[in-house]
Design a protein around this motif. Structure first.
Motif, PDB file in Angstrom:
ATOM      1  N   LYS A  97       0.881  -1.178   0.000  1.00 52.61           N
ATOM      2  CA  LYS A  97       0.000   0.000   0.000  1.00 52.61           C
ATOM      3  C   LYS A  97       0.915   1.223   0.000  1.00 52.61           C
ATOM      4  O   LYS A  97       1.282   1.739   1.055  1.00 52.61           O
ATOM      5  CB  LYS A  97      -0.923  -0.009   1.212  1.00 52.61           C
ATOM      6  CG  LYS A  97      -2.100   0.969   1.096  1.00 52.61           C
ATOM      7  CD  LYS A  97      -3.113   0.739   2.216  1.00 52.61           C
ATOM      8  CE  LYS A  97      -4.255   1.737   2.178  1.00 52.61           C
ATOM      9  NZ  LYS A  97      -5.270   1.423   1.170  1.00 52.61           N
ATOM     10  N   PRO A  98       1.289   1.696  -1.190  1.00 45.75           N
ATOM     11  CA  PRO A  98       2.431   2.624  -1.308  1.00 45.75           C
ATOM     12  C   PRO A  98       2.127   4.099  -1.058  1.00 45.75           C
ATOM     13  O   PRO A  98       2.490   4.965  -1.850  1.00 45.75           O
ATOM     14  CB  PRO A  98       2.898   2.392  -2.742  1.00 45.75           C
ATOM     15  CG  PRO A  98       1.633   2.055  -3.479  1.00 45.75           C
ATOM     16  CD  PRO A  98       0.795   1.276  -2.507  1.00 45.75           C
ATOM     17  N   HIS A  99       1.490   4.407   0.061  1.00 45.22           N
ATOM     18  CA  HIS A  99       1.402   5.794   0.499  1.00 45.22           C
ATOM     19  C   HIS A  99       2.619   6.073   1.387  1.00 45.22           C
ATOM     20  O   HIS A  99       2.767   5.440   2.442  1.00 45.22           O
ATOM     21  CB  HIS A  99       0.125   6.040   1.298  1.00 45.22           C
ATOM     22  CG  HIS A  99      -1.137   5.839   0.519  1.00 45.22           C
ATOM     23  ND1 HIS A  99      -1.541   6.696  -0.468  1.00 45.22           N
ATOM     24  CD2 HIS A  99      -2.082   4.866   0.582  1.00 45.22           C
ATOM     25  CE1 HIS A  99      -2.686   6.288  -0.973  1.00 45.22           C
ATOM     26  NE2 HIS A  99      -3.039   5.173  -0.360  1.00 45.22           N
ATOM     27  N   PRO A 100       3.489   6.993   1.005  1.00 45.41           N
ATOM     28  CA  PRO A 100       4.733   7.187   1.765  1.00 45.41           C
ATOM     29  C   PRO A 100       4.510   7.528   3.232  1.00 45.41           C
ATOM     30  O   PRO A 100       5.236   7.045   4.103  1.00 45.41           O
ATOM     31  CB  PRO A 100       5.431   8.332   1.028  1.00 45.41           C
ATOM     32  CG  PRO A 100       4.841   8.333  -0.341  1.00 45.41           C
ATOM     33  CD  PRO A 100       3.440   7.854  -0.193  1.00 45.41           C
ATOM     34  N   GLY A 101       3.553   8.381   3.525  1.00 46.26           N
ATOM     35  CA  GLY A 101       3.304   8.759   4.917  1.00 46.26           C
ATOM     36  C   GLY A 101       2.811   7.595   5.736  1.00 46.26           C
ATOM     37  O   GLY A 101       3.256   7.367   6.866  1.00 46.26           O
ATOM     38  N   LEU A 102       1.888   6.832   5.182  1.00 47.74           N
ATOM     39  CA  LEU A 102       1.396   5.633   5.852  1.00 47.74           C
ATOM     40  C   LEU A 102       2.535   4.658   6.121  1.00 47.74           C
ATOM     41  O   LEU A 102       2.661   4.099   7.217  1.00 47.74           O
ATOM     42  CB  LEU A 102       0.311   4.990   4.984  1.00 47.74           C
ATOM     43  CG  LEU A 102      -0.215   3.618   5.379  1.00 47.74           C
ATOM     44  CD1 LEU A 102      -1.731   3.570   5.283  1.00 47.74           C
ATOM     45  CD2 LEU A 102       0.378   2.539   4.470  1.00 47.74           C
ATOM     46  N   GLN A 103       3.393   4.453   5.120  1.00 47.30           N
ATOM     47  CA  GLN A 103       4.525   3.547   5.291  1.00 47.30           C
ATOM     48  C   GLN A 103       5.496   4.065   6.346  1.00 47.30           C
ATOM     49  O   GLN A 103       6.071   3.282   7.115  1.00 47.30           O
ATOM     50  CB  GLN A 103       5.238   3.361   3.952  1.00 47.30           C
ATOM     51  CG  GLN A 103       4.401   2.593   2.931  1.00 47.30           C
ATOM     52  CD  GLN A 103       5.101   2.480   1.584  1.00 47.30           C
ATOM     53  OE1 GLN A 103       5.869   3.363   1.183  1.00 47.30           O
ATOM     54  NE2 GLN A 103       4.845   1.408   0.871  1.00 47.30           N
ATOM     55  N   ASP A 160       0.937  12.032   5.010  1.00 44.38           N
ATOM     56  CA  ASP A 160       1.023  12.193   3.554  1.00 44.38           C
ATOM     57  C   ASP A 160       0.604  13.577   3.099  1.00 44.38           C
ATOM     58  O   ASP A 160       1.030  14.039   2.033  1.00 44.38           O
ATOM     59  CB  ASP A 160       0.164  11.124   2.859  1.00 44.38           C
ATOM     60  CG  ASP A 160       0.914   9.821   2.663  1.00 44.38           C
ATOM     61  OD1 ASP A 160       2.014   9.854   2.098  1.00 44.38           O
ATOM     62  OD2 ASP A 160       0.415   8.760   3.097  1.00 44.38           O
ATOM     63  N   TRP A 200       2.457  18.510   0.851  1.00 44.96           N
ATOM     64  CA  TRP A 200       1.758  19.495   0.018  1.00 44.96           C
ATOM     65  C   TRP A 200       1.223  20.649   0.859  1.00 44.96           C
ATOM     66  O   TRP A 200       1.116  21.784   0.355  1.00 44.96           O
ATOM     67  CB  TRP A 200       0.664  18.862  -0.840  1.00 44.96           C
ATOM     68  CG  TRP A 200      -0.589  18.411  -0.161  1.00 44.96           C
ATOM     69  CD1 TRP A 200      -0.918  17.142   0.193  1.00 44.96           C
ATOM     70  CD2 TRP A 200      -1.714  19.230   0.225  1.00 44.96           C
ATOM     71  NE1 TRP A 200      -2.160  17.110   0.783  1.00 44.96           N
ATOM     72  CE2 TRP A 200      -2.680  18.374   0.803  1.00 44.96           C
ATOM     73  CE3 TRP A 200      -1.998  20.586   0.135  1.00 44.96           C
ATOM     74  CZ2 TRP A 200      -3.895  18.840   1.300  1.00 44.96           C
ATOM     75  CZ3 TRP A 200      -3.210  21.062   0.623  1.00 44.96           C
ATOM     76  CH2 TRP A 200      -4.146  20.189   1.200  1.00 44.96           C
ATOM     77  N   HIS A 239      -3.108   3.970   9.004  1.00 45.96           N
ATOM     78  CA  HIS A 239      -3.982   4.441   7.937  1.00 45.96           C
ATOM     79  C   HIS A 239      -4.692   5.738   8.329  1.00 45.96           C
ATOM     80  O   HIS A 239      -5.138   6.499   7.453  1.00 45.96           O
ATOM     81  CB  HIS A 239      -5.008   3.356   7.601  1.00 45.96           C
ATOM     82  CG  HIS A 239      -4.405   2.023   7.315  1.00 45.96           C
ATOM     83  ND1 HIS A 239      -3.908   1.209   8.321  1.00 45.96           N
ATOM     84  CD2 HIS A 239      -4.200   1.354   6.152  1.00 45.96           C
ATOM     85  CE1 HIS A 239      -3.414   0.100   7.781  1.00 45.96           C
ATOM     86  NE2 HIS A 239      -3.582   0.166   6.473  1.00 45.96           N
ATOM     87  N   GLY A 292      -1.391   8.244   8.909  1.00 41.35           N
ATOM     88  CA  GLY A 292      -0.720   8.373   7.615  1.00 41.35           C
ATOM     89  C   GLY A 292      -1.370   9.371   6.684  1.00 41.35           C
ATOM     90  O   GLY A 292      -0.704   9.930   5.800  1.00 41.35           O
ATOM     91  N   VAL A 293      -2.665   9.611   6.853  1.00 38.79           N
ATOM     92  CA  VAL A 293      -3.322  10.624   6.023  1.00 38.79           C
ATOM     93  C   VAL A 293      -2.691  11.993   6.265  1.00 38.79           C
ATOM     94  O   VAL A 293      -2.357  12.721   5.324  1.00 38.79           O
ATOM     95  CB  VAL A 293      -4.840  10.653   6.299  1.00 38.79           C
ATOM     96  CG1 VAL A 293      -5.490  11.824   5.578  1.00 38.79           C
ATOM     97  CG2 VAL A 293      -5.493   9.337   5.878  1.00 38.79           C
TER      98      VAL A 293
END
Length: 518
Positions: free
Chosen positions: A256-262, A302, A306, A295, A298-299
């Motif tokens: 599940k390649p969300h950088p912040g979640l990872q 991520d 931005w 999850h 991580g929102v």
């Protein structure tokens, strides 16, 4: 440390046409840095060219909005030449109608620094003397008393910034060493002459996004720390609840390649023995407030890149109207005072932060409930023996945490969708960015209060877990954090008032006292 002493004890943030970072504004706000105006000849020449260009236009009878005309819907009103010099005074005078709580000293320093940043870009037609006056007030820590309510976020933060303009001119009130006093008196005692604004300078100070941008910088710093704190609290909650560390497995999160979640999952793996497999009799899957914590956190993790880009772009913009192009010798009328980017950033950030409050609130609900906390006492009461019957542990603390969470969730309605036509329908679409930023700071405050409650809870739960399972020990990072917490908060056995402990935890959170992850 008094900010007046900063030039010899901390770093200097240079204001010119270079790019500033959120941390520059936060450090000035928190008294960890001082503001200095660049001495570079090229920068100073650029500022001077803008002011001289406006002077020449005035001599040639040029029509300049807000200089030879009225403001806003009154732009059709021509100001007689003999009254042009008085117009800036009238602008900040009639905008002196703010209400609500005053911005804190930290918020006020950030506002002053954010306005200085924009004016230093060289497109506002202001004098070096104006920029230097802002630096003088920051240097002496003379802080305008700025009411927090009264801005719709376009045409900029007019009403709150009028209090900055007035203070620069020795009017209204300032805060010095925590004491409110007349600005004229404070400037005189500091050896500062009141500024007399040049024709466009009142408009240049007020017609911009400095308040919302400053608050956004402060919110960002707190939100970034909360992602780490909430992750550490989750790890301690998992330990206290005898949870399953395998929920944060590296292979699991690689798909599940969300950088912040990872990144959040990786932080949890430093705190928990994630190589372990579920033992017999242990619940195979933890409830969502543990298992899905990356999850949720991580929102925000991520979103932070931005959010930083959006906030820093606004910080480094010339955001008043009109824009003065000294090299092209043009006056450009536009709407750069519109705070839509900050409004969206703050509306987005506050939603993600409120979800952290809700996550921690749910973790607390598991920890205090003997039906779900895997063998810990009800309400995490540490009292044993006959006196256990009259002691209630964290029962009331959970009620308070629930109240703070509910209030945080209630505040998440986006402010930016509540645009209202105002000022004779000249400002017929406005950003509400300052309201969004204030909402975000309130949600941060409430979420930090929930975090303070959870720090007490996970400490109590972890100590009780080690009593229930003496052979179980936390990983080194968790043990170090628990030791630090235990130095501040003693185990709760006999019922006691927890407000002092909560306030100490809040102080630690807001000082970002714990080093959390690399």
């Amino acid at each position: 440390m008094h900010p007046a002493d900063l030039k010899t004890t901390s770093r200097a943030v240079r204001f010119d046409q270079g790019r500033l970072r959120i941390e520059d504004i936060v450090d000035i706000a928190e008294g960890m840095a001082c503001a200095t105006l660049s001495q570079a000849q090229e920068f100073r020449a650029t500022i001077t060219r803008g002011a001289e260009f406006l002077d020449r236009l005035l001599r040639e009878d040029g029509a300049i909005y807000g200089v030879t005309t009225g403001y806003g819907d009154s732009c059709t009103v021509t100001v007689p030449p003999e009254l042009v010099a008085e117009l800036p005074h009238h602008l900040y005078t009639y905008h002196g109608c703010g209400l609500g709580a005053y911005f804190s000293p930290e918020e006020t320093r950030a506002i002053m620094a954010a306005r200085l940043a924009s004016l230093s870009k060289g497109y506002s037609g202001v004098s070096l003397e104006l920029l230097e006056q802002i630096v003088r007030l920051l240097d002496k820590d003379l802080l305008p008393r700025i009411p927090s309510e009264g801005s719709v976020g376009a045409s900029g933060d007019l009403t709150p910034l009028s209090y900055l303009a007035a203070a620069l001119c020795g009017e209204r009130e300032v805060l010095r060493d925590g004491v409110e006093l007349p600005a004229a008196q404070a400037l005189a005692e500091a050896g500062i002459s009141p500024l007399r604004l040049r024709p466009k300078e009142g408009l240049a100070i007020m017609n911009g996004t400095a308040v919302m941008t400053a608050l956004a910088c402060l919110a960002y710093a707190r939100a970034e720390y909360l992602t780490r704190l909430c992750t550490r609290i989750t790890a301690m909650a998992s330990f206290a609840l005898d949870g399953n560390a395998h929920h944060f497995d590296a292979t699991l999160f690689s798909v599940k390649p969300h950088p912040g979640l990872q990144r959040v999952a990786a932080w949890l793996r430093t705190d928990l023995p994630c190589e372990e497999t579920p033992r017999n009799g242990k619940r195979l899957q933890d409830r969502y407030s543990l298992r899905c914590a990356p999850h949720v956190i991580g929102v925000l993790a991520d979103a932070l890149p931005w959010l930083r880009e959006s906030i820093e772009n606004e910080l480094n913009s010339a955001n008043d109207n009109p824009i003065i192009d000294p090299d092209g010798e043009r006056v450009l009328h536009g709407g750069h005072f519109y705070g839509g980017h900050i409004a969206f950033a703050m509306d987005s950030m506050k939603n993600a932060i409120a979800n952290l409050a809700d996550l921690m609130d749910r973790q607390m609900a598991l920890l205090v409930d003997s039906r779900y906390n895997n063998g810990l006492p009800s309400n995490l009461s540490g009292m044993q023996g006959p006196r256990a019957a009259i002691n209630h542990g964290l029962k009331a603390l959970q009620i308070s945490a629930s109240a703070w969470t509910a209030e945080a969730l209630k505040q998440t309605m986006p402010a930016s969708v509540f645009s209202r036509s105002t000022e004779c329908h000249n400002q017929d679409k406005v950003s509400m960015g300052t309201i969004a930023a204030r909402d975000c700071l309130r949600i941060l405050e409430l979420t930090e209060q929930v975090g303070a409650a959870l720090l007490i809870t996970v400490l109590q739960g972890s100590l009780l877990r080690q009593h229930v399972n003496p052979t179980v020990a936390p990983e080194a990072p968790l043990q170090a954090m628990l030791d630090e917490l235990a130095g501040d908060v003693r185990m709760i056995e006999e019922d006691r008032r927890l407000e002092p402990d909560l306030r100490l935890m809040l102080k630690r959170i807001r000082a970002r006292a714990w080093k959390l992850y690399d």
